[in-house]
Design a protein around this motif. Structure first.
Motif, PDB file in Angstrom:
ATOM      1  N   PHE A  70     -15.193   7.390  -1.418  1.00  0.00           N
ATOM      2  CA  PHE A  70     -14.442   7.032  -0.860  1.00  0.00           C
ATOM      3  C   PHE A  70     -14.628   7.986   0.655  1.00  0.00           C
ATOM      4  N   THR A  71     -13.952   8.167   1.680  1.00  0.00           N
ATOM      5  CA  THR A  71     -13.745   8.822   2.086  1.00  0.00           C
ATOM      6  C   THR A  71     -12.156   8.299   3.002  1.00  0.00           C
ATOM      7  N   GLY A  72     -11.472   9.250   4.157  1.00  0.00           N
ATOM      8  CA  GLY A  72     -10.528   9.492   4.480  1.00  0.00           C
ATOM      9  C   GLY A  72      -9.261   9.045   3.447  1.00  0.00           C
ATOM     10  N   GLY A  73      -7.859   8.081   4.090  1.00  0.00           N
ATOM     11  CA  GLY A  73      -7.192   8.280   3.763  1.00  0.00           C
ATOM     12  C   GLY A  73      -6.235   9.697   3.654  1.00  0.00           C
ATOM     13  N   SER A  74      -4.943   9.952   3.137  1.00  0.00           N
ATOM     14  CA  SER A  74      -4.316  11.235   3.081  1.00  0.00           C
ATOM     15  C   SER A  74      -3.661  11.363   1.512  1.00  0.00           C
ATOM     16  N   GLY A  75      -3.245  12.422   1.639  1.00  0.00           N
ATOM     17  CA  GLY A  75      -2.371  12.768   0.157  1.00  0.00           C
ATOM     18  C   GLY A  75      -3.472  13.038  -0.470  1.00  0.00           C
ATOM     19  N   ASN A  76      -3.348  13.087  -1.761  1.00  0.00           N
ATOM     20  CA  ASN A  76      -3.530  13.295  -3.306  1.00  0.00           C
ATOM     21  C   ASN A  76      -3.793  11.746  -3.906  1.00  0.00           C
TER      22      ASN A  76
END
Length: 160
Positions: free
Chosen positions: A142-148
Protein backbone atom coordinates in the motif's frame (compact mmCIF):
# COMPACT_ATOMS: atom_id res chain seq x y z
CA UNK A 1 -14.29 45.32 29.77
CA UNK A 2 -14.53 46.61 33.31
CA UNK A 3 -14.26 50.28 34.41
CA UNK A 4 -12.67 51.25 37.69
CA UNK A 5 -12.74 54.74 39.27
CA UNK A 6 -10.08 56.52 41.31
CA UNK A 7 -9.08 60.05 42.32
CA UNK A 8 -5.83 61.89 41.84
CA UNK A 9 -4.98 64.65 44.30
CA UNK A 10 -2.03 67.02 44.05
CA UNK A 11 -0.97 69.40 46.83
CA UNK A 12 1.69 72.02 46.19
CA UNK A 13 4.13 73.58 48.71
CA UNK A 14 1.61 76.33 49.61
CA UNK A 15 -1.15 73.80 50.39
CA UNK A 16 -3.14 74.38 47.19
CA UNK A 17 -5.04 71.24 46.22
CA UNK A 18 -6.21 69.89 42.92
CA UNK A 19 -8.36 66.75 42.76
CA UNK A 20 -9.54 64.96 39.65
CA UNK A 21 -11.75 61.89 39.32
CA UNK A 22 -10.57 59.39 36.72
CA UNK A 23 -11.75 56.09 35.28
CA UNK A 24 -9.66 53.39 33.73
CA UNK A 25 -11.04 50.62 31.56
CA UNK A 26 -9.43 47.23 32.07
CA UNK A 27 -9.80 44.62 29.34
CA UNK A 28 -9.88 40.91 30.10
CA UNK A 29 -6.69 38.99 29.35
CA UNK A 30 -6.25 38.53 25.61
CA UNK A 31 -6.36 34.84 24.71
CA UNK A 32 -7.03 32.41 21.89
CA UNK A 33 -9.05 29.26 22.65
CA UNK A 34 -9.05 25.96 20.79
CA UNK A 35 -5.38 25.72 19.80
CA UNK A 36 -5.25 22.18 21.20
CA UNK A 37 -8.07 21.16 18.82
CA UNK A 38 -6.22 22.16 15.64
CA UNK A 39 -5.42 18.85 13.95
CA UNK A 40 -1.76 18.42 13.07
CA UNK A 41 -2.54 16.11 10.14
CA UNK A 42 -4.54 16.13 6.93
CA UNK A 43 -5.00 14.06 3.78
CA UNK A 44 -4.62 15.25 0.19
CA UNK A 45 -8.08 15.91 -1.27
CA UNK A 46 -9.96 15.37 2.01
CA UNK A 47 -11.80 18.13 3.88
CA UNK A 48 -9.85 19.85 6.69
CA UNK A 49 -11.36 22.20 9.25
CA UNK A 50 -10.27 23.76 12.55
CA UNK A 51 -11.66 26.69 14.54
CA UNK A 52 -10.18 29.10 17.07
CA UNK A 53 -11.97 31.62 19.28
CA UNK A 54 -10.52 34.94 20.44
CA UNK A 55 -11.40 36.26 23.89
CA UNK A 56 -10.46 39.25 26.01
CA UNK A 57 -8.38 42.10 24.75
CA UNK A 58 -10.06 44.96 22.92
CA UNK A 59 -11.76 44.28 19.61
CA UNK A 60 -11.51 44.64 16.70
CA UNK A 61 -8.76 42.09 16.12
CA UNK A 62 -6.48 41.89 13.11
CA UNK A 63 -5.41 38.44 11.93
CA UNK A 64 -2.63 37.49 9.53
CA UNK A 65 -0.39 34.47 9.20
CA UNK A 66 3.28 33.92 8.57
CA UNK A 67 4.90 30.77 7.28
CA UNK A 68 3.24 28.34 4.86
CA UNK A 69 -0.33 27.05 4.96
CA UNK A 70 -0.98 23.81 3.05
CA UNK A 71 -2.07 24.68 -0.52
CA UNK A 72 -5.88 24.50 -0.57
CA UNK A 73 -6.29 25.56 3.09
CA UNK A 74 -7.59 29.08 3.75
CA UNK A 75 -7.55 31.14 6.95
CA UNK A 76 -10.65 33.27 7.55
CA UNK A 77 -11.55 35.61 10.43
CA UNK A 78 -15.12 36.48 11.30
CA UNK A 79 -15.63 38.62 14.40
CA UNK A 80 -13.81 36.79 17.20
CA UNK A 81 -13.58 33.47 15.32
CA UNK A 82 -10.76 32.18 13.13
CA UNK A 83 -11.29 29.21 10.84
CA UNK A 84 -8.84 27.10 8.86
CA UNK A 85 -10.61 25.11 6.17
CA UNK A 86 -10.30 23.57 2.73
CA UNK A 87 -8.87 20.50 1.00
CA UNK A 88 -5.07 20.14 1.04
CA UNK A 89 -3.66 19.68 -2.47
CA UNK A 90 -0.13 18.41 -1.81
CA UNK A 91 1.62 16.23 0.74
CA UNK A 92 4.24 17.73 3.04
CA UNK A 93 4.74 19.30 6.46
CA UNK A 94 3.67 22.91 6.74
CA UNK A 95 4.55 25.29 9.59
CA UNK A 96 2.85 28.62 10.21
CA UNK A 97 1.92 31.11 12.94
CA UNK A 98 -1.41 32.89 13.21
CA UNK A 99 -0.60 36.49 14.17
CA UNK A 100 -3.38 38.16 16.14
CA UNK A 101 -3.38 41.76 17.35
CA UNK A 102 -6.09 43.57 19.31
CA UNK A 103 -6.98 47.27 19.12
CA UNK A 104 -4.74 48.07 22.13
CA UNK A 105 -1.72 46.45 20.44
CA UNK A 106 -1.63 43.21 22.47
CA UNK A 107 -0.31 40.38 20.28
CA UNK A 108 -0.53 36.59 20.18
CA UNK A 109 1.13 34.29 17.64
CA UNK A 110 0.35 30.61 18.25
CA UNK A 111 2.37 28.28 16.00
CA UNK A 112 1.05 25.21 14.21
CA UNK A 113 2.37 22.35 12.08
CA UNK A 114 0.19 20.29 9.76
CA UNK A 115 1.49 17.17 8.02
CA UNK A 116 -0.48 16.33 4.89
CA UNK A 117 -0.25 12.77 3.56
CA UNK A 118 -1.43 11.13 0.36
CA UNK A 119 -4.57 9.01 0.88
CA UNK A 120 -3.96 5.41 2.00
CA UNK A 121 -4.26 3.13 -1.03
CA UNK A 122 -3.98 -0.66 -1.39
CA UNK A 123 -2.00 -1.72 -4.46
CA UNK A 124 -3.15 -4.67 -6.57
CA UNK A 125 0.17 -6.43 -6.16
CA UNK A 126 -0.67 -9.48 -4.06
CA UNK A 127 -0.30 -13.05 -5.37
CA UNK A 128 -3.73 -14.19 -6.48
CA UNK A 129 -2.72 -17.74 -7.52
CA UNK A 130 -3.79 -20.06 -4.71
CA UNK A 131 -4.03 -23.86 -5.02
CA UNK A 132 -6.85 -26.06 -3.81
CA UNK A 133 -6.15 -27.54 -0.31
CA UNK A 134 -2.78 -25.79 0.01
CA UNK A 135 -1.92 -23.12 2.54
CA UNK A 136 -1.90 -19.62 1.02
CA UNK A 137 0.06 -16.55 2.12
CA UNK A 138 0.61 -13.23 0.38
CA UNK A 139 1.40 -9.69 1.41
CA UNK A 140 -0.51 -6.64 0.29
CA UNK A 141 1.38 -3.48 -0.49
CA UNK A 142 0.00 0.00 0.00
CA UNK A 143 0.96 3.63 -0.37
CA UNK A 144 0.09 6.90 1.37
CA UNK A 145 -1.32 7.29 4.85
CA UNK A 146 0.68 8.38 7.84
CA UNK A 147 2.07 7.13 11.10
CA UNK A 148 2.86 3.57 12.07
CA UNK A 149 0.81 0.76 10.59
CA UNK A 150 1.21 -2.94 10.17
CA UNK A 151 1.78 -4.68 6.85
CA UNK A 152 -1.40 -6.57 6.02
CA UNK A 153 -0.99 -10.26 5.26
CA UNK A 154 -3.52 -12.57 3.61
CA UNK A 155 -3.48 -16.15 4.96
CA UNK A 156 -5.65 -19.24 4.92
CA UNK A 157 -6.67 -22.16 2.76
CA UNK A 158 -8.40 -21.31 -0.52
CA UNK A 159 -11.95 -22.68 -0.96
CA UNK A 160 -12.46 -26.06 -2.65
Amino acid sequence: MQASGFKIQIIDANGAKFTKSCKIKVAAIFDVKGTEKVKNYGTVGKSYSASLKLSGGISPYTVTYSGVLPEGIKLKKSGSSIKLSGRPKAEGTYGFAINIKDKAGAELSPEFYITVSDPLKIEDSFDNKGRVNEYYESYVSFTGGSGNYSTPKITGTPPK
